[in-house]
Motif scaffolding. Structure first.
Motif, short mmCIF file in Angstrom:
data_model
loop_
_atom_site.label_atom_id
_atom_site.label_comp_id
_atom_site.label_asym_id
_atom_site.label_seq_id
_atom_site.Cartn_x
_atom_site.Cartn_y
_atom_site.Cartn_z
N ASN A 71 0.86 -1.19 0.00
CA ASN A 71 0.00 0.00 0.00
C ASN A 71 0.89 1.25 0.00
O ASN A 71 1.65 1.48 0.93
N TYR A 72 0.77 2.06 -1.06
CA TYR A 72 1.67 3.22 -1.22
C TYR A 72 1.49 4.25 -0.11
O TYR A 72 2.40 5.00 0.20
N PHE A 73 0.29 4.30 0.45
CA PHE A 73 0.01 5.36 1.43
C PHE A 73 -0.11 4.80 2.84
O PHE A 73 -0.49 3.65 3.03
N ASN A 74 0.18 5.65 3.81
CA ASN A 74 0.08 5.24 5.21
C ASN A 74 -1.25 5.65 5.85
O ASN A 74 -1.45 5.41 7.02
N ASP A 75 -2.11 6.29 5.06
CA ASP A 75 -3.32 6.88 5.65
C ASP A 75 -4.40 5.85 5.99
O ASP A 75 -4.48 4.80 5.37
N VAL A 76 -5.26 6.21 6.93
CA VAL A 76 -6.35 5.30 7.32
C VAL A 76 -7.46 5.21 6.27
O VAL A 76 -8.13 4.18 6.16
N HIS A 77 -7.69 6.27 5.54
CA HIS A 77 -8.76 6.27 4.53
C HIS A 77 -8.17 6.38 3.14
O HIS A 77 -7.26 7.18 2.90
N GLN A 78 -8.72 5.59 2.20
CA GLN A 78 -8.22 5.61 0.83
C GLN A 78 -9.30 5.09 -0.11
O GLN A 78 -10.09 4.23 0.27
N GLY A 79 -9.31 5.57 -1.33
CA GLY A 79 -10.27 5.06 -2.31
C GLY A 79 -10.46 6.00 -3.47
O GLY A 79 -9.86 7.09 -3.52
N ILE A 80 -11.32 5.56 -4.40
CA ILE A 80 -11.63 6.36 -5.59
C ILE A 80 -13.15 6.55 -5.58
O ILE A 80 -13.88 5.58 -5.36
N PRO A 81 -13.62 7.78 -5.82
CA PRO A 81 -15.07 7.98 -5.81
C PRO A 81 -15.74 7.23 -6.96
O PRO A 81 -15.22 7.25 -8.09
N ALA A 82 -16.86 6.60 -6.68
CA ALA A 82 -17.59 5.85 -7.70
C ALA A 82 -17.91 6.76 -8.87
O ALA A 82 -18.43 7.86 -8.69
N GLY A 83 -17.54 6.34 -10.08
CA GLY A 83 -17.81 7.13 -11.27
C GLY A 83 -16.84 8.29 -11.49
O GLY A 83 -17.03 9.10 -12.39
N GLY A 84 -15.84 8.42 -10.64
CA GLY A 84 -14.85 9.50 -10.81
C GLY A 84 -15.18 10.71 -9.95
O GLY A 84 -16.11 10.68 -9.14
N TYR A 85 -14.41 11.77 -10.15
CA TYR A 85 -14.49 12.94 -9.26
C TYR A 85 -15.54 13.97 -9.67
O TYR A 85 -15.94 14.81 -8.86
N ASN A 86 -16.00 13.93 -10.93
CA ASN A 86 -16.85 15.04 -11.40
C ASN A 86 -18.11 15.25 -10.57
O ASN A 86 -18.51 16.39 -10.31
N GLY A 87 -18.71 14.14 -10.14
CA GLY A 87 -19.95 14.22 -9.37
C GLY A 87 -19.76 15.02 -8.09
O GLY A 87 -20.65 15.77 -7.66
N ILE A 88 -18.61 14.87 -7.47
CA ILE A 88 -18.32 15.61 -6.23
C ILE A 88 -18.36 17.11 -6.52
O ILE A 88 -18.97 17.89 -5.79
N PHE A 89 -17.73 17.49 -7.62
CA PHE A 89 -17.66 18.93 -7.93
C PHE A 89 -19.03 19.49 -8.33
O PHE A 89 -19.36 20.62 -7.97
N GLU A 90 -19.82 18.68 -9.04
CA GLU A 90 -21.17 19.14 -9.39
C GLU A 90 -21.96 19.44 -8.13
O GLU A 90 -22.65 20.46 -8.03
N LYS A 91 -21.81 18.56 -7.14
CA LYS A 91 -22.56 18.77 -5.89
C LYS A 91 -22.01 19.96 -5.10
O LYS A 91 -22.76 20.74 -4.54
#
Ligand code: UDP
Length: 367
Positions: free
Chosen positions: A182-202
């Motif tokens: 695992n490249y990262f040491n962080d507790v939370h990790q992932g990719i938003p379903a369908g990509g990032y655009n939906g986050i920005f629209e909201k």
């Protein structure tokens, strides 16, 4: 009276998160971006039903609980774990540097053997405090790993010799004594379903939005809004008064391939000096895609020049010194907030940008 409370310049994470909080606090925002899309460098495109990270791989990871709580309100994240591979010639190594890497390099099996080997490799370089990336890498991992997995990649990526780069760049590369890829040491990790655009629209819902809109062609921006949130290049804002800051850009060459699986992993870094690109990203693996074809992107780094995308600040002593002078000008600027990778000239991760925008909003709106 200006028509807006805020003019937000840039619809990437900093601008969008700030605008979201402003709108929630009842403020009127105009968000502009010179690109023809929202989302900044996290923007995704769909090709043959594969989500393509247009400006390089964006794997979300954080240790900041408040940021994770916030961002997961806008998307569901999958359980993708970034485990990039490093390829040198026809040899494949695991990243970050861990027991799999040491085993492949030296045949060592236990953490104790690996520590002994690294101690032997780094002994000649440990005495003095590293003043550049090369010295830091040698004192941390020794010449074998440095030559095979760091030097070529880093010199291509930054276009400068490792001996001229700041040691801090490889703070991002952890050193491990377990078999965890695992490249990262962080507790939370992932990719938003369908990509990032939906986050920005909201995030931008409720704001007025103008795309393909260049801040610098607005005649009198102060007359549009009471305050400005500026997330573009800080040197450009001040018309390069003290000279230009340096940035790195990347040319992304994307192609669709008529194969189900091209490289078996989302990210493969090419760490030799001869291969002209730094990495190949195979986008479908970010979402465990089963599509019949695949889309890959080769990344060719280059020095930034006008008309290209400024993607990475070059945080060496010279540029950081110049940035400080611009920062002083920024502090004297009334009713303007400067934030994000370009306005703060910082090699920020996404979660850090979100955190910084949330903090700015908390301060302004007394949240
Ligand atoms: N790096 C390296 N070899 C690798 C991967 C990274 O030497 O195989 C070094 C390189 O100097 C790079 C830095 O680590 O600029 C940070 O890499 P990271 O993958 O975090 O960069 P990003 O994904 O932000 O481009």
């Amino acid at each position: 009276m200006p028509a807006y409370d805020f003019l937000v310049v840039g619809a990437g994470f900093y601008g969008a998160v700030f605008a979201y909080h402003a709108t929630s606090a009842g403020k009127k925002c105009l968000v502009i971006d010179k690109r023809k899309h929202i989302g900044g460098n996290a923007f995704c495109e769909t090709r043959s039903s594969i989500t393509v990270h247009k400006y390089g791989p964006h794997v979300f990871h954080t240790n900041i609980e408040k940021v994770w709580k916030f961002i997961t309100r806008f998307a569901e994240f999958n359980n993708f774990i970034n485990s990039p591979l490093a390829r040198n010639g026809n040899e494949i190594y695991n990243l970050p540097f861990n027991m799999n890497t040491y085993n492949k390099l030296w045949g060592v099996i236990t953490p104790e053997e690996a520590k002994e080997k690294i101690a032997e490799q780094t002994r000649p370089y440990r005495a003095k405090t590293p003043s550049n990336l090369e010295e830091k890498a040698l004192s941390l991992v020794g010449p074998d790993i440095y030559e095979k997995l760091i030097k070529g990649y880093t010199e291509k990526q930054w276009g400068r010799r490792c001996a001229e780069l700041p040691p801090s760049i490889i703070n991002r590369l952890p050193l491990r004594f377990n078999y965890d890829n695992n490249y990262f040491n962080d507790v939370h990790q992932g990719i938003p379903a369908g990509g990032y655009n939906g986050i920005f629209e909201k995030l931008l819902k409720g704001c007025e939005l103008q795309l393909s809109a260049d801040y610098f062609s607005i005649k009198n921006p102060e007359s549009l809004a009471d305050s400005i949130v500026y997330t573009g290049m800080i040197d450009e804002y001040f018309d390069y008064r003290y000279g230009a800051l340096e940035y790195r850009t990347v040319t992304f060459v994307t192609e669709e391939i008529d194969a189900e699986n091209f490289q078996g992993n989302a990210v493969v870094n090419y760490t030799d000096a001869e291969t002209p690109y730094t990495r190949i990203v195979e986008h479908k693996h970010f979402a465990f895609g089963k599509q019949p074809t695949t889309v890959i992107t080769r990344e060719y780094p280059a020095e930034w020049e006008a008309g290209k995308e400024p993607l990475y600040p070059v945080n060496d002593a010279k540029n950081n010194g110049l940035y400080k002078r611009y920062r002083q000008l920024a502090e004297r600027e009334k009713n303007v907030i400067f934030g994000g990778r370009l306005a703060e000239y910082r090699y920020y991760n996404m979660d850090e940008v979100i955190d910084s925008a949330m903090q700015a909003a908390e301060k302004v709106f007394s949240l």
